[in-house]
Design an enzyme around this catalytic site. Structure first.
Site, PDB file in Angstrom:
ATOM      1  N   CYS A  85       0.864  -1.186   0.000  1.00  0.00           N
ATOM      2  CA  CYS A  85       0.000   0.000   0.000  1.00  0.00           C
ATOM      3  C   CYS A  85       0.898   1.233   0.000  1.00  0.00           C
ATOM      4  O   CYS A  85       1.937   1.265   0.648  1.00  0.00           O
ATOM      5  CB  CYS A  85      -0.941   0.010   1.202  1.00  0.00           C
ATOM      6  SG  CYS A  85      -0.276   0.732   2.697  1.00  0.00           S
ATOM      7  N   GLU A  86       0.484   2.215  -0.766  1.00  0.00           N
ATOM      8  CA  GLU A  86       1.340   3.393  -0.922  1.00  0.00           C
ATOM      9  C   GLU A  86       1.285   4.327   0.278  1.00  0.00           C
ATOM     10  O   GLU A  86       2.066   5.253   0.377  1.00  0.00           O
ATOM     11  CB  GLU A  86       0.994   4.148  -2.208  1.00  0.00           C
ATOM     12  CG  GLU A  86      -0.354   4.821  -2.205  1.00  0.00           C
ATOM     13  CD  GLU A  86      -0.648   5.498  -3.541  1.00  0.00           C
ATOM     14  OE1 GLU A  86       0.029   5.181  -4.527  1.00  0.00           O
ATOM     15  OE2 GLU A  86      -1.563   6.332  -3.578  1.00  0.00           O
ATOM     16  N   HIS A  88       1.372   3.217   3.659  1.00  0.00           N
ATOM     17  CA  HIS A  88       2.191   2.706   4.764  1.00  0.00           C
ATOM     18  C   HIS A  88       3.345   1.831   4.291  1.00  0.00           C
ATOM     19  O   HIS A  88       4.176   1.425   5.084  1.00  0.00           O
ATOM     20  CB  HIS A  88       1.324   1.887   5.731  1.00  0.00           C
ATOM     21  CG  HIS A  88       0.140   2.635   6.256  1.00  0.00           C
ATOM     22  ND1 HIS A  88      -1.089   2.622   5.637  1.00  0.00           N
ATOM     23  CD2 HIS A  88       0.013   3.450   7.326  1.00  0.00           C
ATOM     24  CE1 HIS A  88      -1.940   3.389   6.314  1.00  0.00           C
ATOM     25  NE2 HIS A  88      -1.295   3.902   7.346  1.00  0.00           N
TER      26      HIS A  88
HETATM   27 ZN   LIG Z   1      -1.925   1.369   4.123  1.00  0.00          ZN
END
Ligand SMILES: [Zn+2]
Length: 194
Positions: A85-86, A88
Site C-alpha cells: 500500500c502506498e 504505509h
Molecule cells: Zn496502508
C-alpha cells in the site's frame, strides 16, 4: 515470477544507507550481528517488490495478442498477488479475477497473470490497481468488455488494529458488456464457486 530475478539497481548502495539510518533511528544497533546484512536485504527486497515500475504491462499483452473468433467470456480467476500500500508501504495481498469478452483477439492466459504481477509490484492502492488492470486489458485487446475483481487483506489495517483481522476488501471495475447486470452476475457466479 518477478522475484527470482537478480536485483540490479544503481540505487542499491544509497538505499542500503537509508535503511541503515532508519534502523538506527528506530533504536537498534546496526552493528549487531543479526542486523549487519539487513539494510542490504531490505533494499533488495524493496527493489524486487517495486520492480513493476520498470516493466510495461501493455507490451506484455501486445506481444501475445492472437486473432481468434471466440466470443464467449474468458475468465482467469484466483490470480494470487502481493502488493504494497502506498500509504504505509505495508503488504496487501489476495486474489484477482479477470473476465473479458473477446472482440477478435485473445491473449495467453499467463499474460493476464503477468499484467497483475507488474501492476502489483508497485506502490499501490487497491482501487487504482483494479482500474489499471482493467484499462490495460481494454486498451490492448479492445474486448467487448472486461471486468476485474480484486479481493485483498491489508496488513496496514490488520497489524495496526484499524480493522478486524481477516476482513477482506473487495473492489471491482468493468467496461462495455459488463455494464449489463446479467453479464456481471454470470462472472460473479463463476468466481464465487471455489
Ligand atoms: Zn496502508
Amino acid at each position: 515470477m518477478l522475484d527470482k530475478e537478480e536485483v540490479n539497481s544503481p540505487h542499491l548502495e544509497e538505499l542500503m544507507g537509508h535503511y541503515r539510518g532508519i534502523i538506527s533511528l528506530l533504536g537498534e544497533d546496526v552493528q549487531r550481528e543479526g542486523l549487519l546484512k539487513t539494510p542490504e536485504r531490505v533494499a533488495k527486497a524493496m527493489l524486487t517488490l517495486t520492480k513493476g515500475y520498470t516493466m510495461d504491462p501493455h507490451e506484455v499483452l501486445r506481444s501475445a495478442k492472437f486473432k481468434e473468433e471466440y466470443s464467449q467470456m474468458v475468465i482467469v480467476k484466483d490470480i494470487d498477488f502481493f502488493s504494497l500500500c502506498e500509504h504505509h508501504m505495508l503488504p496487501f495481498y489476495g486474489k484477482v479475477h479477470v473476465a473479458y469478452i473477446p472482440n477478435g483477439y485473445i491473449t495467453g492466459l499467463s499474460k493476464i497473470a503477468r499484467v497483475v504481477d507488474i501492476f502489483s509490484h508497485r506502490l499501490q492502492v487497491q482501487e487504482r490497481m483494479t482500474l489499471q488492470i482493467k484499462e490495460c486489458i481494454q486498451q490492448t485487446l479492445n474486448p467487448l468488455g472486461v471486468m476485474v475483481v480484486v479481493e485483498a487483506k491489508h496488513m496496514c489495517m490488520q497489524m495496526r488494529g484499524v480493522e478486524k483481522q481477516n476482513s477482506i476488501t473487495t473492489t471491482s471495475d468493468f467496461t462495455g458488456a459488463f455494464n449489463q447486470a446479467k453479464t456481471r452476475e454470470e462472472f460473479m457466479n463463476l468466481i464465487m464457486h471455489k
